[in-house]
Design a protein around this motif. Structure first.
Motif, PDB file in Angstrom:
ATOM      1  N   LEU A  73      -6.851   3.981   6.152  1.00  0.00           N
ATOM      2  CA  LEU A  73      -7.994   3.156   6.543  1.00  0.00           C
ATOM      3  C   LEU A  73      -7.580   1.698   6.716  1.00  0.00           C
ATOM      4  N   PHE A  74      -6.714   1.205   5.814  1.00  0.00           N
ATOM      5  CA  PHE A  74      -6.259  -0.188   5.959  1.00  0.00           C
ATOM      6  C   PHE A  74      -5.414  -0.354   7.227  1.00  0.00           C
TER       7      PHE A  74
ATOM      8  N   ALA B 105      -5.732   8.276   1.968  1.00  0.00           N
ATOM      9  CA  ALA B 105      -6.858   7.779   2.765  1.00  0.00           C
ATOM     10  C   ALA B 105      -6.892   6.255   2.766  1.00  0.00           C
ATOM     11  N   TYR B 106      -6.622   5.657   1.600  1.00  0.00           N
ATOM     12  CA  TYR B 106      -6.696   4.192   1.532  1.00  0.00           C
ATOM     13  C   TYR B 106      -5.694   3.509   2.465  1.00  0.00           C
ATOM     14  N   PRO B 107      -4.384   3.857   2.439  1.00  0.00           N
ATOM     15  CA  PRO B 107      -3.467   3.222   3.399  1.00  0.00           C
ATOM     16  C   PRO B 107      -3.849   3.502   4.846  1.00  0.00           C
TER      17      PRO B 107
ATOM     18  N   CYS C 291       0.761   4.204  -2.615  1.00  0.00           N
ATOM     19  CA  CYS C 291       0.515   5.560  -2.117  1.00  0.00           C
ATOM     20  C   CYS C 291       1.518   6.555  -2.680  1.00  0.00           C
TER      21      CYS C 291
ATOM     22  N   ASN D 155       0.818  -1.213   0.000  1.00  0.00           N
ATOM     23  CA  ASN D 155       0.000   0.000   0.000  1.00  0.00           C
ATOM     24  C   ASN D 155       0.856   1.268   0.000  1.00  0.00           C
TER      25      ASN D 155
ATOM     26  N   VAL E 108      -7.214  10.080  -2.119  1.00  0.00           N
ATOM     27  CA  VAL E 108      -7.360   8.624  -2.214  1.00  0.00           C
ATOM     28  C   VAL E 108      -6.040   7.931  -1.876  1.00  0.00           C
TER      29      VAL E 108
END
Length: 362
Positions: free
Chosen positions: A210-211, A206-208, A164, A160, A203
C-alpha cells in the motif's frame, strides 16, 4: 525407463504433522521427511503443491529473458535511467524462483519448511522495494516529482522491506516457539491459532504494498488536472492494480477450497490461483513501467532528481543484505532453540514413525 522410477506416495491431512496442514486441503500431501530427490520427483506427479511450483518456476525464465534483453540491448552500464528497471526485473526473477524452491523443498522437515519460506518472504520483500524504486523514478505523477514525499519515498520503502521480512519470518518462528512453550501459551493463548500467523503475514506484505503504490493510487484515482501524468500506461497500471487486489483476496480468503474442502486439493485451490494472478499482474506491471519509462524519459531527465547508485542498485543490495541477515538470525533461532529442538525431535519422530507404519500397512 520412466516406469522404473518410483514416485513418492501422497498422504491425507491426518497423516502429516500439523505444521504441514493447509486450510481446507484434505489430500495430496507429501511425506513430511522427504529427501531432496523425493521433493524433485514429486514435481512430476500430482500433489497439492505441484502446480504451486510450476506456476512460479516457468515464469521465472520469462522474466529472466526480459532481464537479459535489457542488459544486452541497452547501455545499462552508462545509462543510469535503466537502473530502476534492472532492479525491478531482477526482483521479478527472484521472487518466483524463491517461491518455487520453497514449495519444492518445504517437506524435507519442519525446520526446512520454515527456512524455505523465510527465503520466500525475503524475495517478496525485495520485489516490494524494487517496485517502489521503479515507481519513484518512472511512475510518480509529475505534480509530486521533487516533493518532500518523493525525496523520502525510497528510504521509507527500504525501512518497510526490513520490517516486512522480519515480521513475516516472526509470523512462523514466533508462533512455533510459543506453540512448543506451554508456559508462553498460557500467557499468550491467541498465538495458539495459526490464523494469527497468517494475519501477521498479510499485514507484513499489505503494508509495504500500500505504501509503495501511494504515487500510483494518487495518479490513477485522485489526481485531476495538470501534472497528473495521464498517458497510455495508465490502462496497464489499472490491470496490475486489479490483479494485485485479487491476489491479496485469494491469499486471505482461501477460496474456493474453503467452500468445498477436498474438492480443489490438486487443481484450482487459492494458492495456485494466487500464484497465477500474481504472475499475470507482475507482467502488466512490467509493461506499464516500461511504457512510463519510454514515454516520460525526456521530461523526467530534465525535471526529476538525478538517478544514483544509492537510490537504485545500492538500495536493492542493502535490502538483500539485511534480509539475508534477518533470515540467518531467525534460522539460527529455529535450529538452536532448545525448547523447540527437543519438542521437534519427539513430535517429528513420532509422526514420521506413524507415517512409515501407515505406508507399510498400505
Amino acid at each position: 525407463m520412466l516406469s522404473l522410477i518410483k514416485l513418492p506416495r501422497v498422504f491425507t491431512v491426518n497423516q502429516v504433522p500439523k505444521a504441514f496442514h493447509e486450510d481446507s486441503i484434505i489430500s495430496g500431501y507429501r511425506h513430511p521427511r522427504s529427501s531432496a530427490t523425493d521433493c524433485v520427483l514429486s514435481l512430476f506427479q500430482l500433489t497439492n503443491e505441484t502446480l504451486n511450483v510450476w506456476t512460479h518456476f516457468l515464469p521465472t525464465w520469462y522474466f529472466l529473458w526480459k532481464l537479459l534483453t535489457v542488459v544486452l540491448m541497452k547501455d545499462v552500464w552508462n545509462d543510469a535511467f535503466t537502473w530502476p528497471l534492472l532492479v525491478f526485473l531482477l526482483s521479478c526473477c527472484m521472487y518466483p524462483l524463491a517461491s518455487s524452491c520453497a514449495h519444492t523443498f518445504s517437506t524435507m522437515s519442519t525446520t526446512s519448511r520454515h527456512i524455505c519460506f523465510f527465503f520466500d518472504y525475503g524475495a517478496l520483500s525485495f520485489y516490494s522495494l524494487a517496485s517502489a524504486i521503479s515507481y519513484s523514478v518512472y511512475v510518480t505523477p509529475d505534480i509530486w516529482v521533487n516533493s518532500t514525499f518523493h525525496q523520502y519515498f525510497i528510504p521509507i520503502a527500504v525501512f518497510n522491506t526490513v520490517v516486512c521480512t522480519a515480521l513475516a519470518c516472526y509470523s512462523r518462528l514466533g508462533l512455533t516457539f510459543l506453540q512448543y512453550n506451554h508456559n508462553s501459551l498460557k500467557r499468550f493463548p491467541e498465538f495458539h491459532s495459526p490464523r494469527l500467523g497468517k494475519t501477521l503475514r498479510i499485514v507484513a506484505f499489505a503494508y509495504p504494498y500500500l505504501f509503495d503504490n501511494i504515487p500510483l493510487f494518487y495518479r490513477l484515482f485522485l489526481c485531476a488536472g495538470e501534472g497528473c501524468t495521464d498517458n497510455q500506461a495508465n490502462t496497464l497500471h489499472f490491470y496490475h492494480t486489479g490483479l494485485a487486489f485479487l491476489t491479496g483476496f485469494l491469499f486471505a480468503t482461501h477460496l474456493p477450497e474453503r467452500l468445498a474442502p477436498g474438492r480443489f486439493d490438486y487443481i484450482g485451490h487459492s494458492h495456485q490461483l494466487f500464484h497465477v494472478c500474481a504472475i499475470i499482474g507482475t507482467h502488466f506491471q512490467m509493461q506499464a513501467i516500461e511504457q512510463d519509462m519510454g514515454l516520460r524519459r525526456d521530461w523526467l531527465l530534465a525535471h526529476a532528481p538525478p538517478i544514483t547508485f544509492a537510490n537504485t542498485l545500492g538500495a536493492g543490495l542493502l535490502c538483500i543484505t539485511v534480509s539475508l541477515f534477518i533470515i540467518l538470525i531467525f534460522s539460527l533461532c529455529l535450529v538452536h532453540g532448545p525448547l523447540l529442538k527437543s519438542k521437534r525431535r519427539t513430535s517429528v519422530g513420532f509422526t514420521t514413525a506413524g507415517v512409515k507404519q501407515q505406508s507399510e500397512n498400505h
